[in-house]
Design a protein around this motif. Sequence first.
Motif, PDB file in Angstrom:
ATOM      1  N   PHE A  57       3.654  -5.729  -6.788  1.00 47.42           N
ATOM      2  CA  PHE A  57       3.182  -5.955  -5.334  1.00 47.42           C
ATOM      3  C   PHE A  57       4.193  -6.844  -4.673  1.00 47.42           C
ATOM      4  O   PHE A  57       4.985  -6.356  -3.503  1.00 47.42           O
ATOM      5  CB  PHE A  57       1.819  -6.755  -5.314  1.00 47.42           C
ATOM      6  CG  PHE A  57       1.501  -6.739  -3.823  1.00 47.42           C
ATOM      7  CD1 PHE A  57       1.085  -5.765  -2.961  1.00 47.42           C
ATOM      8  CD2 PHE A  57       1.737  -8.066  -2.955  1.00 47.42           C
ATOM      9  CE1 PHE A  57       0.577  -5.765  -1.715  1.00 47.42           C
ATOM     10  CE2 PHE A  57       1.346  -8.164  -1.873  1.00 47.42           C
ATOM     11  CZ  PHE A  57       0.923  -7.032  -1.029  1.00 47.42           C
ATOM     12  N   ASP A  97       6.991  -5.847  -1.549  1.00 48.45           N
ATOM     13  CA  ASP A  97       6.976  -6.540  -0.367  1.00 48.45           C
ATOM     14  C   ASP A  97       8.210  -7.247  -0.097  1.00 48.45           C
ATOM     15  O   ASP A  97       8.401  -8.057  -0.201  1.00 48.45           O
ATOM     16  CB  ASP A  97       5.584  -7.717  -0.700  1.00 48.45           C
ATOM     17  CG  ASP A  97       5.735  -8.668   0.615  1.00 48.45           C
ATOM     18  OD1 ASP A  97       6.268  -8.273   1.764  1.00 48.45           O
ATOM     19  OD2 ASP A  97       5.097  -9.819   0.310  1.00 48.45           O
ATOM     20  N   ALA A 131      -3.252   4.581   0.320  1.00 47.91           N
ATOM     21  CA  ALA A 131      -3.213   3.132  -0.200  1.00 47.91           C
ATOM     22  C   ALA A 131      -4.018   2.215   1.130  1.00 47.91           C
ATOM     23  O   ALA A 131      -4.765   1.348   0.475  1.00 47.91           O
ATOM     24  CB  ALA A 131      -1.820   2.591  -0.520  1.00 47.91           C
ATOM     25  N   ILE A 155      -0.415  -2.457   3.710  1.00 45.97           N
ATOM     26  CA  ILE A 155      -1.063  -2.501   2.292  1.00 45.97           C
ATOM     27  C   ILE A 155      -1.276  -4.236   1.851  1.00 45.97           C
ATOM     28  O   ILE A 155      -0.305  -4.772   1.556  1.00 45.97           O
ATOM     29  CB  ILE A 155      -0.433  -1.755   1.237  1.00 45.97           C
ATOM     30  CG1 ILE A 155      -0.217  -0.338   1.883  1.00 45.97           C
ATOM     31  CG2 ILE A 155      -1.129  -1.821  -0.182  1.00 45.97           C
ATOM     32  CD1 ILE A 155       0.547   0.645   0.795  1.00 45.97           C
ATOM     33  N   ASP A 168      -2.619  -7.282  -0.982  1.00 46.29           N
ATOM     34  CA  ASP A 168      -2.866  -7.078  -2.594  1.00 46.29           C
ATOM     35  C   ASP A 168      -4.038  -6.314  -2.962  1.00 46.29           C
ATOM     36  O   ASP A 168      -4.144  -5.879  -4.095  1.00 46.29           O
ATOM     37  CB  ASP A 168      -2.815  -8.756  -3.034  1.00 46.29           C
ATOM     38  CG  ASP A 168      -3.480  -9.532  -2.293  1.00 46.29           C
ATOM     39  OD1 ASP A 168      -4.165  -9.182  -1.472  1.00 46.29           O
ATOM     40  OD2 ASP A 168      -3.549 -10.776  -2.627  1.00 46.29           O
ATOM     41  N   TRP A 186      -3.597  -2.885  -2.850  1.00 43.94           N
ATOM     42  CA  TRP A 186      -2.669  -2.500  -3.850  1.00 43.94           C
ATOM     43  C   TRP A 186      -3.338  -2.253  -5.295  1.00 43.94           C
ATOM     44  O   TRP A 186      -3.057  -1.292  -5.992  1.00 43.94           O
ATOM     45  CB  TRP A 186      -1.528  -3.385  -3.944  1.00 43.94           C
ATOM     46  CG  TRP A 186      -0.483  -3.261  -4.852  1.00 43.94           C
ATOM     47  CD1 TRP A 186      -0.223  -4.069  -5.982  1.00 43.94           C
ATOM     48  CD2 TRP A 186       0.445  -2.230  -5.058  1.00 43.94           C
ATOM     49  NE1 TRP A 186       0.676  -3.679  -6.919  1.00 43.94           N
ATOM     50  CE2 TRP A 186       1.222  -2.329  -6.580  1.00 43.94           C
ATOM     51  CE3 TRP A 186       0.742  -1.121  -4.506  1.00 43.94           C
ATOM     52  CZ2 TRP A 186       2.305  -1.391  -6.807  1.00 43.94           C
ATOM     53  CZ3 TRP A 186       1.662   0.010  -5.012  1.00 43.94           C
ATOM     54  CH2 TRP A 186       2.253  -0.141  -6.086  1.00 43.94           C
TER      55      TRP A 186
END
Lengths: 26, 213
Positions: B113, B117, B160, B168, B170, B173
């Motif tokens: 993640f 990001d 997602a 999105i 965490d 995700w």
Amino acid sequence: TAPVTMNAFELISKSQGLNLSSLFEK
Amino acid sequence: MGCFHSKNVNHTPGYEDPALLADETPFTVSEVEALYELFKKLSSSIIDDGLIHKEEFQLALFRNRNRRNLFADRIFDLFDVKRNGVIEFGEFVRSLGVFHPNAPVEEKIKFAFRLYDLRRTGFIEREELKEMVIALLHESDLVISEDVIEMIVDKTFSDADTKGDGKIDDEEWKQFVAKNPSLIKNMTLPYLKDITLAFPSFVLSSEVENLET
């Protein structure tokens, strides 16, 4: 063929930059 | 034989006790020592200062010190926890620990993640996803039209982004990876289980009393 149905993250995960196994090659 | 054994081994700056690193990671003391051999090799490939510089990282990944790659940059930045432009030994071991086959899946999901990001906003945004797809296409032979890129990004994003707020988080995700476990396949390096075979550490083995069986 264009992978229209392919998951974008799946595509990204194929990047050579994310393949750390090359760090261990002698 | 005895001449290889020395308690006064010169360690690189940022060196940390293998026993402590083994406590914090899935690695055994022997594995951390083997990683130190790998680290020394990588960190001396261009500038012999015991720190991995970005060019050395690129050289190891691509056999080319000048080959820039968005994802390699992101990996380097995440390994460089202190954000001082270099990877120290402790950072190297702790970060690689996430890629160990025995590391918790949650850690792998979190690391991926943070990797995606790009702008460190705490969310993966649509523009970031598109930027990554384009970067991937640039490094591969795949030629895909702008329209198709948009379709791929739209479809993935709508799958997602279950809350539909255009980003999105965490939690989303985590759920998305649970449905698509192959997304974190590259977060596991089976090779790490054999690291002591690849880099047997004859010198350092005298330094730490290895209690592993």
